[in-house]
Write a protein that holds these residues in place. Structure first.
Motif, mmCIF file in Angstrom:
data_model
loop_
_atom_site.group_PDB
_atom_site.id
_atom_site.type_symbol
_atom_site.label_atom_id
_atom_site.label_comp_id
_atom_site.label_asym_id
_atom_site.label_seq_id
_atom_site.Cartn_x
_atom_site.Cartn_y
_atom_site.Cartn_z
ATOM 1 N N GLY A 191 -8.052 13.679 -18.657
ATOM 2 C CA GLY A 191 -7.926 13.659 -17.291
ATOM 3 C C GLY A 191 -7.964 12.278 -16.765
ATOM 4 O O GLY A 191 -8.245 11.384 -17.590
ATOM 5 N N LYS A 192 -7.780 12.118 -15.556
ATOM 6 C CA LYS A 192 -7.507 11.031 -14.712
ATOM 7 C C LYS A 192 -8.863 10.268 -14.312
ATOM 8 O O LYS A 192 -9.551 11.232 -13.675
ATOM 9 C CB LYS A 192 -6.880 10.941 -13.611
ATOM 10 N N ALA A 193 -9.412 8.998 -14.478
ATOM 11 C CA ALA A 193 -10.748 8.667 -14.288
ATOM 12 C C ALA A 193 -10.362 7.557 -13.139
ATOM 13 O O ALA A 193 -9.700 6.628 -13.368
ATOM 14 C CB ALA A 193 -11.266 7.951 -15.335
ATOM 15 N N VAL A 194 -11.252 7.762 -12.022
ATOM 16 C CA VAL A 194 -11.096 6.911 -10.704
ATOM 17 C C VAL A 194 -12.588 6.422 -10.539
ATOM 18 O O VAL A 194 -13.374 7.106 -10.180
ATOM 19 C CB VAL A 194 -10.766 7.777 -9.554
ATOM 20 N N ALA A 195 -12.499 5.181 -10.583
ATOM 21 C CA ALA A 195 -13.961 4.441 -10.449
ATOM 22 C C ALA A 195 -14.067 4.012 -9.019
ATOM 23 O O ALA A 195 -13.136 3.234 -8.572
ATOM 24 C CB ALA A 195 -13.995 3.225 -11.555
ATOM 25 N N PHE A 196 -15.001 4.215 -8.311
ATOM 26 C CA PHE A 196 -15.366 3.535 -7.172
ATOM 27 C C PHE A 196 -16.477 2.696 -6.962
ATOM 28 O O PHE A 196 -17.610 2.999 -7.699
ATOM 29 C CB PHE A 196 -16.023 4.819 -5.904
ATOM 30 N N ILE A 197 -16.300 1.281 -6.487
ATOM 31 C CA ILE A 197 -17.337 0.447 -6.472
ATOM 32 C C ILE A 197 -17.394 -0.404 -5.227
ATOM 33 O O ILE A 197 -16.242 -0.505 -4.473
ATOM 34 C CB ILE A 197 -17.222 -0.679 -7.722
ATOM 35 N N GLY A 198 -18.475 -0.592 -4.627
ATOM 36 C CA GLY A 198 -18.708 -1.352 -3.409
ATOM 37 C C GLY A 198 -18.700 -2.899 -3.527
ATOM 38 O O GLY A 198 -18.973 -3.381 -4.622
ATOM 39 N N ALA A 199 -17.889 -3.462 -2.720
ATOM 40 C CA ALA A 199 -17.830 -5.017 -2.458
ATOM 41 C C ALA A 199 -19.328 -5.497 -2.339
ATOM 42 O O ALA A 199 -19.470 -6.530 -2.753
ATOM 43 C CB ALA A 199 -16.853 -5.331 -1.855
ATOM 44 N N LYS A 200 -20.139 -4.623 -1.992
ATOM 45 C CA LYS A 200 -21.479 -5.212 -1.574
ATOM 46 C C LYS A 200 -22.369 -3.829 -1.557
ATOM 47 O O LYS A 200 -21.639 -2.804 -1.255
ATOM 48 C CB LYS A 200 -21.492 -5.939 -0.280
ATOM 49 N N GLY A 201 -23.736 -3.712 -1.563
ATOM 50 C CA GLY A 201 -24.588 -2.714 -1.525
ATOM 51 C C GLY A 201 -24.505 -2.274 0.197
ATOM 52 O O GLY A 201 -24.138 -3.041 1.017
#
Length: 426
Positions: free
Chosen positions: A161-171
Motif C-alpha cells: 500500500g501507499k504511505a502518505v505522511a502528513f506533518i505540520g511545519a509548526k504545531g
C-alpha cells in the motif's frame, strides 16, 4: 523557470523519468550487497542506489577494482547475498574469470554482471552459467534498483500500500485535520480501503475527529512489536467508515512515549500489506522515528500557515527531506488558515517561492466550518459537501493517489486567492 515549478534541482539527483520508474518499485529486504566497479560511470549510479529509500534496509559496499578485486577479496571473506561486478573484459575472458569466482562464491549468492559488450550470445551463456542478470553499461540509478528488486522481491507478492505522511511545519497549523479529511475523502471517493495511523500518542486528535473511543490502538502495537502481524493489527483498528479504519492514539499522559528510530517501521510495513492506502498523522516533533517515517513514506505533505516561523520550518523540512530522499519527488505543500482577520500574513506566492514548491491548495480560514466539524466528530465533507474547501481536499486526495496531477500554474480560483493575500500598496 519559476521557482514554483518542479525543476531538476528540487527533484534531487534522479531525473523525472527515473523517479517515475522508482515509484513503481518495492523496497528490497535486508540483504548485503558488494559492488566491484571499474568505472565511475557505473560506481556512481550504484552509490546513488545505495542511498535510495527502497534500498534503505540493504547494506551496500562499493569497491573500485572489478572482477580481480572480487577474486582477491573473497579468498578470505564470505560472499554476501548479492555481488555486482563490472567488467570491461572480452566475453571469453569474462567467462573464465567468473569460473574462478564460482570457486570462492557461496552457492546462495546472487551475481549481477555489468559488461561493456552488447552480445546476446554472451547474455545467454552467462544465464546458463548461473548469473542472475547481465546488464550492458551505461546504467542508471533506476536500472540498479530494478535489477536488485527483480532478484529479491517476489513478483507474485501482493503490492504494498501507499504511505502518505502528513506533518505540520509548526504545531497548531491543522496538519492532522487536513490528514484526516484527505483520508476520509480517499475512502469515500475511491471506495478504497484506507488506514489512518495517529502517531501523536500523548496528544493525538484522530479519535475525536472521527468520533471514536477505541479501547486499543497504536500504543498496543508499538509497545508489543513481537505480536505485530496482520491479524493482531486488525484487532486494533477502529472502523470509522465503510472503507476507513483508524489506529488511534491513546491520548493520555500515564506513560512517556520515547521510541527507538525503527519503532513504527514494522507497524507501517504490516499495514501496507493489508491496505492500499495508509495515512500517517505525524506529530510536529523531530527525532529518530519521525525522521525515519518521513524518509520512508511514499509521499510527504507539509502543512503550514502563511507566517514567518512556518516558512522557516517548512524550508528546513524541504531541504532536509531533499537530502534524505534524493530520488523522490519533493514534499507537497498545503497552506492552511489563510486570511485570518487582522493577522499579518505572507502571500501564498511569496511563501511558496523560497520552497520551490507549488502548493497543493491554499485553504482559507473558516472557523465555523472547521469548528462545527471538529465539535461534532465529523469530516468537512459530511458537514458541507459542496463547500469550496471540501473540493480542495478532494483535489489533494486525487493528486496524492495519482488520479490527478498538480498543474504547473495556479488555476484562476487559486490565483485570485493568492492575490488577496498580497501586501496592499500604499
Amino acid at each position: 523557470m519559476s521557482n514554483l515549478a518542479y525543476d531538476t534541482d528540487v527533484l534531487g539527483s534522479a531525473s523525472a523519468e527515473e523517479i517515475a520508474q522508482l515509484n513503481a518499485m518495492r523496497p528490497v529486504p535486508r540483504i548485503s550487497i558488494h559492488a566491484f566497479c571499474e568505472t565511475e560511470s557505473v560506481s556512481k549510479p550504484i552509490e546513488r542506489a545505495g542511498e535510495d529509500r527502497r534500498l534503505s534496509k540493504a547494506h551496500m559496499r562499493i569497491v573500485m577494482g572489478g572482477l580481480e578485486s572480487a577474486l582477491d577479496y573473497y579468498v578470505t571473506t564470505p560472499t554476501p547475498n548479492l555481488i555486482i561486478l563490472e567488467s570491461r573484459a572480452e566475453p571469453k575472458e569474462l567467462l573464465h574469470s567468473l569460473e574462478r569466482l564460482a570457486e570462492v562464491c557461496d552457492p546462495s549468492t546472487k551475481v549481477i554482471v555489468i559488461g561493456h559488450y552488447n552480445d546476446v550470445g554472451l547474455y545467454r551463456e552467462l544465464l546458463r552459467f548461473g548469473i542472475s542478470e547481465y546488464v550492458v553499461a551505461p546504467i542508471s540509478l533506476a536500472d540498479v534498483v530494478a535489477n536488485i528488486s527483480r532478484i529479491f522481491v517476489n513478483p507474485e507478492a501482493a503490492p504494498l500500500g501507499k504511505a502518505v505522511a502528513f506533518i505540520g511545519a509548526k504545531g497548531g497549523v491543522g496538519s492532522s485535520t487536513i490528514a484526516h479529511n484527505v483520508a476520509w475523502t480517499m475512502s469515500t471517493s475511491f471506495e478504497s480501503e484506507v488506514v489512518v495511523a495517529d502517531l501523536d500518542l500523548p496528544f493525538g486528535t484522530a479519535n475525536i475527529n472521527f468520533d471514536q473511543d477505541p479501547a486499543q490502538g497504536i500504543a498496543e502495537a508499538v509497545f508489543a512489536p513481537e505480536r505485530i502481524d496482520e491479524v493482531y493489527l486488525d484487532r486494533l483498528l477502529a472502523q470509522c467508515a465503510e472503507h476507513l479504519s483508524l489506529l488511534a492514539a491513546p491520548s493520555s499522559l500515564d506513560r512517556v512515549y520515547d521510541f527507538d528510530p525503527e519503532a513504527f517501521m514494522q507497524i507501517i510495513d504490516t499495514v501496507q500489506r493489508s491496505a492500499p492506502l495508509l495515512v500517517l498523522d505525524v506529530p510536529h516533533v523531530w527525532n529518530g522515528w519521525t525522521r525515519n517515517i518521513l524518509t520512508e513514506a511514499d509521499e510527504v505533505v507539509i502543512t503550514a500557515t502563511p507566517e514567518l516561523a512556518n516558512l522557516r520550518n517548512a524550508k528546513n523540512l524541504v531541504d532536509t527531506l531533499k537530502k534524505l530522499r534524493p530520488n523522490d519527488r519533493p514534499p507537497h505543500l498545503v497552506i492552511n488558515q489563510a486570511g485570518v482577520p487582522k493577522r499579518p500574513e505572507i502571500s501564498a506566492v511569496d511563501f511558496a517561492e523560497p520552497l520551490g514548491l507549488m502548493p497543493l491548495a491554499v485553504i482559507p480560514f473558516e472557523a465555523q466550518l472547521f469548528g462545527n466539524a471538529s465539535n461534532n466528530g465529523r469530516m468537512l465533507g459530511e458537514m458541507d459537501a459542496q463547500h469550496a474547501i471540501v473540493k480542495s481536499i478532494s483535489e489533494i486526495a486525487h493528486i496524492l493517489t495519482g488520479r490527478a496531477e498538480l498543474k504547473a500554474k495556479p488555476k484562476p480560483g487559486l490565483a485570485n486567492l493568492i492575490g488577496k493575500f498580497r501586501p496592499k500598496k500604499k
